[in-house]
Design an enzyme around this catalytic site. Sequence first.
Site, PDB file in Angstrom:
ATOM      1  N   LEU A 176      40.349  12.747 -12.249  1.00 21.30           N
ATOM      2  CA  LEU A 176      40.276  12.705 -13.711  1.00 21.30           C
ATOM      3  C   LEU A 176      39.302  11.620 -14.159  1.00 21.30           C
ATOM      4  O   LEU A 176      39.195  10.564 -13.523  1.00 21.30           O
ATOM      5  CB  LEU A 176      41.676  12.387 -14.268  1.00 21.30           C
ATOM      6  CG  LEU A 176      41.827  12.130 -15.766  1.00 21.30           C
ATOM      7  CD1 LEU A 176      41.750  13.439 -16.536  1.00 21.30           C
ATOM      8  CD2 LEU A 176      43.150  11.413 -16.048  1.00 21.30           C
ATOM      9  N   CYS A 177      38.589  11.884 -15.256  1.00 23.53           N
ATOM     10  CA  CYS A 177      37.810  10.836 -15.923  1.00 23.53           C
ATOM     11  C   CYS A 177      37.868  11.107 -17.425  1.00 23.53           C
ATOM     12  O   CYS A 177      38.799  11.769 -17.890  1.00 23.53           O
ATOM     13  CB  CYS A 177      36.375  10.774 -15.405  1.00 23.53           C
ATOM     14  SG  CYS A 177      35.332  12.165 -15.884  1.00 23.53           S
ATOM     15  N   HIS A 178      36.910  10.611 -18.193  1.00 22.01           N
ATOM     16  CA  HIS A 178      36.958  10.788 -19.647  1.00 22.01           C
ATOM     17  C   HIS A 178      36.602  12.214 -20.062  1.00 22.01           C
ATOM     18  O   HIS A 178      37.333  12.866 -20.802  1.00 22.01           O
ATOM     19  CB  HIS A 178      36.010   9.785 -20.333  1.00 22.01           C
ATOM     20  CG  HIS A 178      36.195   9.700 -21.812  1.00 22.01           C
ATOM     21  ND1 HIS A 178      35.287   9.081 -22.641  1.00 22.01           N
ATOM     22  CD2 HIS A 178      37.188  10.165 -22.630  1.00 22.01           C
ATOM     23  CE1 HIS A 178      35.713   9.150 -23.896  1.00 22.01           C
ATOM     24  NE2 HIS A 178      36.864   9.814 -23.914  1.00 22.01           N
TER      25      HIS A 178
END
Length: 296
Positions: A253-255
Amino acid sequence: MLGLRARVAAQLPCPSPAPSSAPTTSLARFARLSTVALAPPASAPPPARATAPVRWGPPMRPCGAVGKARPMTRVFCTAASSAPREGKELLVQHLLVGEKDVRLLVDLEKSIVAGGADLSDLAVEHSMCPSKENGGMLGWVRKGQMVPEFEEAAFGAPLNKVVRCKTKFGWHLLQVLAERDQCILQDIEPEVLHEKMQDPGFIEEAQLIDVREPDEAAKSSLPGFKVLPLRQFGTWGPVMTDEFDPEKDTYVLCHHGMRSMQVAKWLQSQGFRKVYNVAGGIHAYAVKADSSIPTY
């Protein structure tokens, strides 16, 4: 003669289900190494780790005399693999010499077949490919990642047998060290992940990785995700297979889904069997799946 190949291959992901240590490098170099034999890919190629040069014998002559007949520009492979390789990935090492360096190619091939030399040692000294820094190791490759001639030779070569082929880059000696079923790398939609997150068993069993920076995670986060900032890759990358099991499902996951995809591709190249990138990142998760998650 095990040579450099054994030392490198021992640290790479292998078909065995037991987790193994894998080579790491900065993600800035992730797309730069091992590009000669590979076709321009949609995704970055496997990373490589620089190794100290290993010298083998005296330098060989760079090429034959002018006017000498050269072998035909077809793929050379002495035997076809007896096992089907559809849906397989191959662990490949190679060396590359110039189109006119046929004499050198023949000498190197003879030194391997008759003299017991190690391809990886010769790659360090003679190869033109950037992969020479890693003993000619290209890592795990699949169909569609390589130029057609190299792919045909690799997927037709018996395990551990050195074969030659010619591509637009020059002449190659290549060796398939291992094969395995293809790893899975795909996006997972936020709604699907949200549904899975409702099961406490999922959070306990799955490997959840957040590659955002600590200040971002402080603003918004999902339960169970371990924060491994991409900027600190040099710290956690080398011990990744010590902390995480390549056989387990791994979610990144990231932004907005870009940094996480970069890390997901790297994890796949390190032998992680099932890697899922959260499409659109935590922002899409907040907008599409769970409005209680803050956006920023």
